[in-house]
Scaffold this motif. Structure first.
Motif, PDB file in Angstrom:
ATOM      1  N   LYS A  34      33.229  47.792  82.064  1.00  9.61           N
ATOM      2  CA  LYS A  34      34.423  48.234  81.337  1.00  9.61           C
ATOM      3  C   LYS A  34      34.427  47.693  79.908  1.00  9.61           C
ATOM      4  CE  LYS A  34      36.899  51.002  83.661  1.00  9.61           C
ATOM      5  NZ  LYS A  34      37.037  52.364  83.141  1.00  9.61           N
ATOM      6  N   ILE A  35      34.011  46.442  79.745  1.00  5.91           N
ATOM      7  CA  ILE A  35      33.949  45.851  78.402  1.00  5.91           C
ATOM      8  C   ILE A  35      32.928  46.608  77.557  1.00  5.91           C
ATOM      9  CG2 ILE A  35      33.221  43.792  77.118  1.00  5.91           C
ATOM     10  CD1 ILE A  35      34.493  42.137  79.441  1.00  5.91           C
ATOM     11  N   GLN A  36      31.769  46.920  78.142  1.00  6.28           N
ATOM     12  CA  GLN A  36      30.714  47.601  77.404  1.00  6.28           C
ATOM     13  C   GLN A  36      31.094  49.027  77.018  1.00  6.28           C
ATOM     14  OE1 GLN A  36      27.957  45.906  76.338  1.00  6.28           O
ATOM     15  NE2 GLN A  36      29.080  44.212  77.258  1.00  6.28           N
ATOM     16  N   CYS A  37      31.795  49.719  77.890  1.00  3.57           N
ATOM     17  CA  CYS A  37      32.118  51.118  77.591  1.00  3.57           C
ATOM     18  C   CYS A  37      33.410  51.277  76.804  1.00  3.57           C
ATOM     19  CB  CYS A  37      32.189  51.945  78.869  1.00  3.57           C
ATOM     20  SG  CYS A  37      33.754  51.840  79.764  1.00  3.57           S
ATOM     21  N   CYS A  38      34.374  50.429  77.036  1.00  3.94           N
ATOM     22  CA  CYS A  38      35.715  50.700  76.529  1.00  3.94           C
ATOM     23  C   CYS A  38      36.330  49.560  75.729  1.00  3.94           C
ATOM     24  CB  CYS A  38      36.647  51.008  77.699  1.00  3.94           C
ATOM     25  SG  CYS A  38      35.983  52.194  78.872  1.00  3.94           S
ATOM     26  N   GLY A  39      35.656  48.431  75.652  1.00  3.65           N
ATOM     27  CA  GLY A  39      36.217  47.277  74.970  1.00  3.65           C
ATOM     28  C   GLY A  39      36.106  47.365  73.461  1.00  3.65           C
ATOM     29  N   GLU A  40      36.978  46.648  72.778  1.00  2.83           N
ATOM     30  CA  GLU A  40      36.930  46.584  71.320  1.00  2.83           C
ATOM     31  C   GLU A  40      35.712  45.774  70.866  1.00  2.83           C
ATOM     32  OE1 GLU A  40      38.894  47.938  68.920  1.00  2.83           O
ATOM     33  OE2 GLU A  40      40.154  48.976  70.366  1.00  2.83           O
ATOM     34  N   ASN A  41      35.344  44.763  71.646  1.00  5.70           N
ATOM     35  CA  ASN A  41      34.185  43.937  71.324  1.00  5.70           C
ATOM     36  C   ASN A  41      33.131  44.159  72.404  1.00  5.70           C
ATOM     37  OD1 ASN A  41      32.294  42.051  70.688  1.00  5.70           O
ATOM     38  ND2 ASN A  41      33.702  40.330  70.582  1.00  5.70           N
ATOM     39  N   ARG A  42      32.247  45.091  72.162  1.00 11.65           N
ATOM     40  CA  ARG A  42      31.254  45.466  73.178  1.00 11.65           C
ATOM     41  C   ARG A  42      30.129  44.448  73.308  1.00 11.65           C
ATOM     42  NH1 ARG A  42      31.002  52.006  72.602  1.00 11.65           N
ATOM     43  NH2 ARG A  42      33.241  52.285  72.787  1.00 11.65           N
ATOM     44  N   ASP A  43      30.079  43.488  72.400  1.00  8.01           N
ATOM     45  CA  ASP A  43      29.055  42.446  72.480  1.00  8.01           C
ATOM     46  C   ASP A  43      29.444  41.340  73.444  1.00  8.01           C
ATOM     47  OD1 ASP A  43      27.548  43.777  70.584  1.00  8.01           O
ATOM     48  OD2 ASP A  43      28.488  42.716  68.916  1.00  8.01           O
ATOM     49  N   THR A  81      47.217  46.154  74.188  1.00  9.16           N
ATOM     50  CA  THR A  81      45.965  46.502  74.865  1.00  9.16           C
ATOM     51  C   THR A  81      45.031  45.286  74.951  1.00  9.16           C
ATOM     52  OG1 THR A  81      45.044  47.291  72.774  1.00  9.16           O
ATOM     53  CG2 THR A  81      46.046  48.941  74.228  1.00  9.16           C
ATOM     54  N   ASP A  82      45.619  44.102  74.837  1.00 10.85           N
ATOM     55  CA  ASP A  82      44.857  42.853  74.945  1.00 10.85           C
ATOM     56  C   ASP A  82      45.116  42.198  76.293  1.00 10.85           C
ATOM     57  OD1 ASP A  82      44.244  43.249  72.260  1.00 10.85           O
ATOM     58  OD2 ASP A  82      45.799  41.879  71.563  1.00 10.85           O
ATOM     59  N   LYS A  99      40.659  49.789  73.880  1.00  9.49           N
ATOM     60  CA  LYS A  99      41.214  50.866  73.073  1.00  9.49           C
ATOM     61  C   LYS A  99      42.387  51.534  73.777  1.00  9.49           C
ATOM     62  CE  LYS A  99      36.794  51.617  70.892  1.00  9.49           C
ATOM     63  NZ  LYS A  99      35.582  52.385  70.861  1.00  9.49           N
ATOM     64  N   MET A 100      42.312  51.585  75.105  1.00 12.38           N
ATOM     65  CA  MET A 100      43.352  52.276  75.861  1.00 12.38           C
ATOM     66  C   MET A 100      44.002  51.310  76.856  1.00 12.38           C
ATOM     67  SD  MET A 100      41.513  55.940  76.538  1.00 12.38           S
ATOM     68  CE  MET A 100      42.963  56.569  77.331  1.00 12.38           C
TER      69      MET A 100
END
Length: 127
Positions: A34-43, A81-82, A99-100
């Motif tokens: 979920k972090i990789q696909c939809c997160g603000e910080n994908r790293d 969204t945090d 983001k969502m």
């Protein structure tokens, strides 16, 4: 028509019960995906241990050591969204942002599920 309705209900039930039966490793994998696909910080790389210790960014905390009270019953909460974690009565830190709102809610629930799958380590001399 009845057959179609029955099939739809069976499919919905299968997907619902699958999410509820995620084990520890599947839950950690889900959070990372979920972090990789939809997160603000994908790293962000998220890791967890079965004693409740989680690591993200350069922080390491234990889910059992978070500040809790009536307003924050598990020390984890959503703000916009945090996802935030309470470190003390007056201090909190961001876990991650999405983001969502729907993705934020899903990862929040996954974190709660992860906490339920962890076991707090006890000192052998505690009663």
């Amino acid at each position: 028509m009845k057959k179609l309705l029955t099939i739809c209900l069976l499919i919905a039930t299968a997907f619902t019960t699958n999410a509820q039966q995620m084990n520890f490793d599947e839950t950690v994998k889900y959070i990372n995906e979920k972090i990789q696909c939809c997160g603000e910080n994908r790293d962000l790389i998220f890791s967890a241990k079965k004693d409740g210790t989680i690591s993200y960014f350069r922080q390491t905390i234990n889910l059992f050591d978070l500040f809790t009270n009536n307003e924050y019953p598990n020390g984890i909460y959503i703000s916009n969204t945090d996802i935030k974690v309470r470190l003390s009565e007056t201090s909190s830190t961001d876990f991650t942002s999405f983001k969502m709102l729907k993705d934020t809610e899903r990862v929040y629930k996954a974190l709660l599920n992860l906490r339920s799958l962890c076991t707090k380590t006890k000192d052998p001399f505690d009663k």
